[in-house]
Design a protein around this motif. Structure first.
Motif, mmCIF file in Angstrom:
data_model
loop_
_atom_site.group_PDB
_atom_site.id
_atom_site.type_symbol
_atom_site.label_atom_id
_atom_site.label_comp_id
_atom_site.label_asym_id
_atom_site.label_seq_id
_atom_site.Cartn_x
_atom_site.Cartn_y
_atom_site.Cartn_z
ATOM 1 N N SER A 188 0.829 -1.214 0.000
ATOM 2 C CA SER A 188 0.000 0.000 0.000
ATOM 3 C C SER A 188 0.858 1.256 0.000
ATOM 4 O O SER A 188 0.570 2.228 -0.712
ATOM 5 N N ILE A 189 1.925 1.263 0.805
ATOM 6 C CA ILE A 189 2.797 2.441 0.883
ATOM 7 C C ILE A 189 3.559 2.645 -0.419
ATOM 8 O O ILE A 189 3.701 3.768 -0.908
ATOM 9 N N PHE A 219 -10.661 -11.184 7.109
ATOM 10 C CA PHE A 219 -10.390 -9.766 7.315
ATOM 11 C C PHE A 219 -9.943 -9.130 6.003
ATOM 12 O O PHE A 219 -9.583 -9.823 5.046
ATOM 13 N N TYR A 220 -9.987 -7.790 5.975
ATOM 14 C CA TYR A 220 -9.540 -7.059 4.797
ATOM 15 C C TYR A 220 -8.427 -6.097 5.190
ATOM 16 O O TYR A 220 -8.301 -5.680 6.333
ATOM 17 N N VAL A 221 -7.610 -5.753 4.209
ATOM 18 C CA VAL A 221 -6.617 -4.694 4.331
ATOM 19 C C VAL A 221 -6.800 -3.821 3.093
ATOM 20 O O VAL A 221 -6.599 -4.287 1.966
ATOM 21 N N VAL A 239 -7.033 -15.546 -0.683
ATOM 22 C CA VAL A 239 -6.755 -14.111 -0.704
ATOM 23 C C VAL A 239 -7.093 -13.571 -2.080
ATOM 24 O O VAL A 239 -6.792 -14.211 -3.099
ATOM 25 N N SER A 240 -7.756 -12.422 -2.122
ATOM 26 C CA SER A 240 -8.155 -11.815 -3.385
ATOM 27 C C SER A 240 -7.997 -10.304 -3.274
ATOM 28 O O SER A 240 -7.851 -9.750 -2.184
ATOM 29 N N VAL A 241 -8.020 -9.632 -4.421
ATOM 30 C CA VAL A 241 -7.875 -8.179 -4.429
ATOM 31 C C VAL A 241 -9.032 -7.567 -5.196
ATOM 32 O O VAL A 241 -9.478 -8.094 -6.221
ATOM 33 N N GLY A 242 -9.540 -6.469 -4.674
ATOM 34 C CA GLY A 242 -10.612 -5.728 -5.324
ATOM 35 C C GLY A 242 -10.397 -4.237 -5.130
ATOM 36 O O GLY A 242 -9.264 -3.771 -5.017
ATOM 37 N N PHE A 247 -7.562 -5.827 -0.216
ATOM 38 C CA PHE A 247 -7.194 -7.240 -0.166
ATOM 39 C C PHE A 247 -8.074 -7.937 0.870
ATOM 40 O O PHE A 247 -8.194 -7.461 2.013
ATOM 41 N N GLU A 248 -8.696 -9.033 0.477
ATOM 42 C CA GLU A 248 -9.572 -9.783 1.381
ATOM 43 C C GLU A 248 -8.976 -11.169 1.628
ATOM 44 O O GLU A 248 -8.645 -11.884 0.671
ATOM 45 N N VAL A 249 -8.836 -11.518 2.902
ATOM 46 C CA VAL A 249 -8.334 -12.824 3.314
ATOM 47 C C VAL A 249 -9.490 -13.566 3.980
ATOM 48 O O VAL A 249 -9.978 -13.151 5.030
ATOM 49 N N GLU A 250 -9.922 -14.655 3.344
ATOM 50 C CA GLU A 250 -11.076 -15.402 3.849
ATOM 51 C C GLU A 250 -10.621 -16.735 4.402
ATOM 52 O O GLU A 250 -9.856 -17.451 3.775
#
Length: 519
Positions: free
Chosen positions: A435-436, A456-458, A503-506, A515-518
């Protein structure tokens, strides 16, 4: 195992040097005493002068030794060892071998070989029992039954080895045929293989008409007969469930099995699941020792094959990683190295601080690449220990280890993650750095729970990931930032895979990356 309280005496005949000595395998077992000779002539002399419980023929002229032993000692247990690639199981058994094993150079056959020797001696003991019954009860129906059973046992053992050694069949085809064969051998309706993960019981493969015992069916382990199988030291056998106290048990109430026999399956010394045969109707007699040995032999074959599959999968994964490392070394590291050389040459001529700064940047990128590679090489997919962690606490600790500049991080409380803490920190650290790197020094990062599912998401408020690139960002070597290593998000996916997460990205609400980690 022992006979009459003494160690089993094995005569091992081996003349194939440089192929691995099975004598060492048996010799490591406390229950065996092994005498090793190098040729058939010496073996026959030792048999004339000493008493042995089993002969292992691991010689080039295998049939010559087997025929010589059978001519003089027709009842002596004999394990025939064939060279790799020689498919002679049927002929060896027809010429009198008690058991058979084919060498394979791509695996450790220790456990399988010891089992072959054990089963050969056990069957000799069973033959001795028949001899005693002949003397004491020659006219008794029990003798006729046991003699018939032993003849059947030999027939089904030959069928078992023919299936197991058939190189034209896939593993799944062999497994299915062995389940059918075991069902026929035991005269029951159902045969199945289960996988046990924690408290969950799942049927991997099955034959028979029971509607609840079919492939891919799952159930709580506590509601199955297999929970008892995993607790018992050896096999679990139930001949008449009602008379043996199973009424009221959740397994009996759910499946209604009147009889059952089950063996544990281990893979690399860890419990994988069970091999079971069952029927709705009770049996009119107990499962015999020969029948139980037959179930054990199939379970040992399943263990052997599962371990080969696991080893082959690990080898493929290792080769894939080697290809990744070779790519980084040959390409990714070469680029900054070439940049450093060019600017160093320029700096030597100009003395410009800007040229030296370019050299330092190239070195920094190489250092980051090397650190990522070392982490992948040393840890791979291994998890040191999985426990519950408060996500907000792990985020706070991880944030302190990241060069955040003016970036900020906001995290919601109340999320618990079952994970290897160190690997979870690595995953978060790589997402924060991503992200940075993409969103700039003042990017805002948010962490919180997913809605409706465990995970969770980041997310951030940076420029985001273009939709046509979202499937590629987790690939090794993929980077949209000048000087990026292309390994950060690949490591994120590997850590997620190690935990069985996805893990996926949207896109975040602000248009940044999410980023979602399920779990």
């Amino acid at each position: 195992m022992e006979t009459a309280g003494e160690a089993v005496r094995v005569l091992y005949v081996g003349d194939r040097r440089g192929t691995g000595d099975f004598a060492e395998y048996v010799g490591d077992e406390d229950a065996f005493t092994v005498t090793r000779v190098d040729d058939a002539a010496t073996a026959l002399d030792r048999l004339e002068s000493e008493t042995f419980d089993c002969v292992v023929g691991d010689v080039a002229d295998g049939f010559g030794l087997l025929d010589a032993v059978r001519d003089r000692w027709p009842d002596l247990p004999y394990v025939f060892v064939a060279s790799e690639g020689d498919d002679v199981a049927s002929e060896a058994l027809e010429r009198g071998a008690t058991d058979y094993l084919q060498r394979r150079g791509d695996c450790d056959q220790r456990a399988l070989f010891v089992t072959r020797v054990e089963s050969a001696v056990v069957r000799r003991t069973a033959d001795g029992l028949v001899g005693t019954l002949v003397t004491q009860e020659s006219a008794d129906d029990d003798y006729a039954r046991i003699a018939t059973e032993l003849r059947e046992n030999e027939t089904y053992l030959r069928k078992l080895y023919r299936i197991a050694s058939n190189t034209e069949l896939s593993y799944e085809q062999k497994r299915r045929r062995l389940l059918e064969l075991g069902r026929e051998r035991l005269d029951v309706d159902v045969g199945f293989v289960s996988h046990i993960e924690g408290d969950t019981f799942e049927i991997v493969d099955a034959v028979g008409s029971h509607e609840l015992l079919q492939p891919d069916r799952t159930a709580p382990l506590a509601e199955t007969y297999c929970r008892k199988t995993t607790e018992d030291e050896g096999l679990l056998s139930v001949e008449d469930a009602e008379s043996e106290g199973w009424l009221g048990d959740p397994a009996y109430e759910t499946y209604g099995l009147g009889c059952y026999v089950g063996a544990k399956i281990f893979v690399n010394d860890a419990l994988y699941g069970t091999l079971c045969f069952a029927d709705r109707d009770p049996r009119d007699r107990s499962f015999s020792e020969n029948e139980k040995i037959y179930v054990e032999l199939i379970s040992q074959w399943l263990r052997y094959e599962y371990e080969q599959i696991a080893d082959e999968r690990a080898l493929r994964e290792q080769n894939r990683r080697l290809e990744e490392f070779a790519s980084v070394v040959s390409h990714d590291l070469r680029n900054p190295l070439n940049v450093a050389r060019i600017y160093l040459s320029m700096a030597e001529d100009s003395g410009s601080e800007e040229d030296f700064e370019q050299v330092r940047c190239a070195h920094d990128r190489m250092e980051q690449l090397i650190q990522n590679l070392l982490m992948l090489a040393r840890q791979g997919d291994a998890l040191a220990g999985v426990t519950d962690h408060d996500l907000s606490a792990v985020v706070a600790e991880t944030w302190e280890n990241v060069e955040t500049d003016d970036a900020t991080c906001q995290v919601e409380d109340g999320v618990t993650v079952e994970a290897d803490r160190e690997r979870l920190q690595q995953l978060l650290e790589n997402l924060f750095r991503n992200s940075i790197d993409h969103g700039g020094e003042a990017v805002t990062i948010r962490v919180g729970p997913l809605d409706g599912v465990d995970g969770f998401y980041v997310e951030d408020d940076g420029p985001g990931v273009p939709e046509d690139q979202r499937e590629s960002v987790f690939e090794h070597g993929y980077s949209t930032v000048d000087g990026g290593t292309g390994l950060g998000l690949a490591i994120v996916r590997r850590i997620a895979d190690a935990h069985d997460w996805t893990v996926s990205v949207g896109e975040s609400d602000s248009g940044g990356a999410r980023f979602e980690v399920e779990f």
